[in-house]
Structure formats: structure tokens, C-alpha cells
Design a protein around this motif. Structure first.
Motif, PDB file in Angstrom:
ATOM      1  N   ALA A   1      -4.363  -6.500  -5.052  1.00  0.00           N
ATOM      2  CA  ALA A   1      -3.465  -6.446  -6.200  1.00  0.00           C
ATOM      3  C   ALA A   1      -2.010  -6.438  -5.763  1.00  0.00           C
ATOM      4  N   SER A   2      -1.189  -7.258  -6.431  1.00  0.00           N
ATOM      5  CA  SER A   2       0.237  -7.310  -6.091  1.00  0.00           C
ATOM      6  C   SER A   2       0.895  -5.949  -6.278  1.00  0.00           C
ATOM      7  N   MET A   3       0.437  -5.191  -7.272  1.00  0.00           N
ATOM      8  CA  MET A   3       1.016  -3.870  -7.491  1.00  0.00           C
ATOM      9  C   MET A   3       0.678  -2.926  -6.345  1.00  0.00           C
ATOM     10  N   LEU A   4      -0.500  -3.084  -5.773  1.00  0.00           N
ATOM     11  CA  LEU A   4      -0.864  -2.276  -4.610  1.00  0.00           C
ATOM     12  C   LEU A   4       0.041  -2.624  -3.427  1.00  0.00           C
ATOM     13  N   GLN A   5       0.356  -3.907  -3.274  1.00  0.00           N
ATOM     14  CA  GLN A   5       1.288  -4.305  -2.218  1.00  0.00           C
ATOM     15  C   GLN A   5       2.662  -3.675  -2.438  1.00  0.00           C
ATOM     16  N   ASP A   6       3.084  -3.574  -3.713  1.00  0.00           N
ATOM     17  CA  ASP A   6       4.354  -2.911  -4.008  1.00  0.00           C
ATOM     18  C   ASP A   6       4.304  -1.439  -3.611  1.00  0.00           C
ATOM     19  N   PHE A   7       3.197  -0.777  -3.947  1.00  0.00           N
ATOM     20  CA  PHE A   7       3.032   0.623  -3.554  1.00  0.00           C
ATOM     21  C   PHE A   7       3.196   0.776  -2.045  1.00  0.00           C
ATOM     22  N   GLU A   8       2.500  -0.053  -1.317  1.00  0.00           N
ATOM     23  CA  GLU A   8       2.467   0.073   0.137  1.00  0.00           C
ATOM     24  C   GLU A   8       3.834  -0.201   0.764  1.00  0.00           C
ATOM     25  N   ARG A   9       4.628  -1.037   0.109  1.00  0.00           N
ATOM     26  CA  ARG A   9       5.947  -1.374   0.639  1.00  0.00           C
ATOM     27  C   ARG A   9       7.053  -0.483   0.081  1.00  0.00           C
ATOM     28  N   GLY A  10       6.677   0.492  -0.730  1.00  0.00           N
ATOM     29  CA  GLY A  10       7.651   1.406  -1.295  1.00  0.00           C
ATOM     30  C   GLY A  10       8.539   0.774  -2.346  1.00  0.00           C
ATOM     31  N   ARG A  11       8.053  -0.272  -3.001  1.00  0.00           N
ATOM     32  CA  ARG A  11       8.851  -0.966  -4.006  1.00  0.00           C
ATOM     33  C   ARG A  11       8.542  -0.460  -5.408  1.00  0.00           C
TER      34      ARG A  11
END
Length: 316
Positions: A273-283
Motif C-alpha cells: 500500500a502506498s500509504m504504508l510506504q508513506d508511514f515507513e518514510r515518515g511522510r
């Protein structure tokens, strides 16, 4: 059609590279000078679905350096939703007379911008095209998806056809007379696939195998669909029929529903999920524009949306 692409992530970078490869007049606006310099040094490279290409980046600069009024006939806004809201007012003055701002975000971003800047300069768009930015200027396209363009008020126009024809040099593009229905159809899946994937930290295929994951998926989807229908929108088929088979205010279990779910899993089941990628990158995530949009619309029509409300941060 002189074009500025604001946001050189996966979507903006792939569109920009493919337009430049066919000789189009395209400039890229990045978040900062560091990204601009990296792209200038590497050029633009795309691999994967749609064919590989490598080309010089042309004009690339931080957005703040684009200041000449009336410069662009088309500005493609391919940032995250919250960034789009922030930068759009400064983009309007860069448009030439009769120019078009094309925000490609989830939820009601295009409508919000049209209310600020006027319907006459804003077209709506959605993306079904997926890709990954490996590093600035280097992209991998992972599907043969498309851009969907439409007038916010519905119907068809010469302007939407003209913009579609121009962008079709870089991607598959479709024009819809029911953009609001398409927005909600994508939102239904974003609310239930993307958000739950981020919360669970799992792919859809992994969390849907768990009874509690499947239950949350259906409850979130059902609630969002009920809000969409109550608002008077007719969801438009994109990936699957937006109304599950036999749906009567909630999903009805059975073989038809299982087949409907398999169609979604075939497209999204193994994607991170793109939102999970945001979480992981602190975005900052787009949850306010996804599940939050459902909650806000429910309030407008005097409805409750308890599942989506529970998902959205209390500050919303």
C-alpha cells in the motif's frame, strides 16, 4: 501545448519522460533544488510496462523558480493531496489564458481547487497507472493503467478531449462524463484496500486471509458505498463493479461476492500500500482525503460513518 508537471515522483516522472520522448514541450517542477539537480544529472529513465526509455530531462527546477505569469497551457499537478492544496493557488498565475490545471489526486482535491480557483481552469483526473520512483529521475512502470479525465460538473467538453489527446502521447487516457462517480469508485478501494493495508502493515492478500481483516475490509467498503449513494453519486465501474453482487446496504456473502473479491485481489492483492510506504518514510499520509473525505461527506448528509471515523486520526 506547453506543459508543466509539478511533482516528479513516479506518476509525474513517468508522464514527463514519455512526453519528452515524443518531442513535447515539458518542464518539471520538483520539491527542492537537490531533487532538480539529481534529475538533471541522471536524466529521465523509465523501465517496465510501456517500454524502456532514457532521455535528457530538459527544464527541471524547484517549483519556486517558476514565476513568469501566463507561461503554461497545461499544468499537471501530480503531488500528494496535501501538497496540491498548498501549491495550487500559486500555480494559477502560471497558466496562459484558457490554460488548464489538472490535479491528479484522490478524493475531493479537484473540487476543492475549483472552488478556490474557478471551474473554468480546473479539470479533474484520476490515475490507474502505477509505478515506482527508484530514485529521482529513475522510474519503473508496473502496469498498463490509464489516466481518467473529466469535467467536474459532468458531461463532456472540448477542453477535456484536447487535454486527453495531448496526454495520450505519454499514457493511456480515457475521458469520462461521470468524473464524480469515478472518484468515488477509486475512493471505495482506497478506503478499504490502501488504508487497511497501511494499518495492518500487510498486503491485501495477507490481511484478507484473516477473518478480522476481511470483516474490516467489507465494513469499511460498505460504509463508504452507502455514503456515496446517499450523496447522489452514481459510482462508475473502473476495476470492478463498485456495487458488490447482491449488495443491500451491506455485502452479501456467497460465490458471487468471492469472485468479485478475487478480481480486486488480482490487481491489488500483492501490492504494498502506498500509504504504508508513506508511514515507513515518515511522510504525511493522504488519509484525510480518503477515509476523511467519506467522513466529511457523511456529515454533510446527516449520516454516521463510524468505521471510517475510527480510522481517521482524531485531529481530522
Amino acid at each position: 501545448m506547453k506543459t508543466l508537471i509539478v511533482g516528479a515522483g513516479a506518476l509525474g516522472g513517468i508522464i514527463g519522460a514519455r512526453l519528452l520522448a515524443v518531442g513535447a514541450s515539458v518542464s518539471l517542477a520538483t520539491r527542492n533544488a537537490t531533487s532538480a539537480e539529481e534529475i538533471k544529472a541522471s536524466g529521465l529513465r523509465v523501465t517496465g510496462i510501456g517500454g524502456d526509455l532514457s532521455i535528457e530531462a530538459g527544464e527541471v527546477a524547484p517549483l519556486a523558480e517558476y514565476s513568469a505569469p501566463g507561461t503554461f497551457d497545461l499544468i499537471v499537478l501530480s503531488t500528494k493531496a496535501h501538497d496540491a492544496i498548498d501549491v495550487a493557488p500559486s500555480l494559477a498565475r502560471l497558466l496562459a489564458p484558457g490554460g488548464t490545471l489538472l490535479p491528479i489526486q484522490n478524493g475531493g482535491v479537484a473540487q476543492m481547487l475549483a472552488s478556490q480557483l474557478g471551474d473554468e481552469c480546473v479539470l479533474g483526473a484520476l490515475s490507474n497507472l502505477t509505478g515506482t520512483m527508484l530514485r529521482p529521475g529513475i522510474y519503473e512502470q508496473s502496469n498498463a493503467g490509464y489516466l481518467l479525465i473529466g469535467d467536474l460538473g459532468g458531461g463532456e467538453s472540448e477542453r477535456s478531449e484536447r487535454v486527453s489527446l495531448w496526454l495520450s502521447r505519454a499514457a493511456n487516457v480515457k475521458v469520462t462524463p461521470n468524473l464524480q462517480g469515478a472518484v468515488w469508485s477509486k475512493l471505495l478501494l482506497n478506503c478499504s484496500v490502501t488504508t487497511i493495508g497501511a494499518i495492518a502493515g500487510l498486503t491485501m492478500r495477507a490481511y484478507i486471509d484473516r477473518p478480522e481483516g476481511r470483516e474490516l475490509f467489507y465494513r469499511t467498503y460498505d460504509e463508504a458505498l452507502s455514503v456515496a449513494l446517499a450523496s447522489g453519486v452514481r459510482p462508475e465501474k473502473m476495476l470492478v463493479d463498485p456495487i458488490p453482487p447482491g449488495w443491500k446496504g451491506r455485502t452479501i456473502s456467497g460465490e458471487a461476492l468471492d469472485l468479485w473479491l478475487v478480481e480486486i485481489l488480482n490487481s491489488y492483492g500483492d501490492a504494498k500500500a502506498s500509504m504504508l510506504q508513506d508511514f515507513e518514510r515518515g511522510r504525511t499520509t493522504e488519509i484525510d482525503f480518503i477515509n476523511g473525505y467519506v467522513v466529511d461527506t457523511a456529515r454533510q448528509f446527516g449520516l454516521n460513518a463510524p468505521v471510517n471515523t475510527a480510522i481517521v486520526p482524531p485531529s481530522h
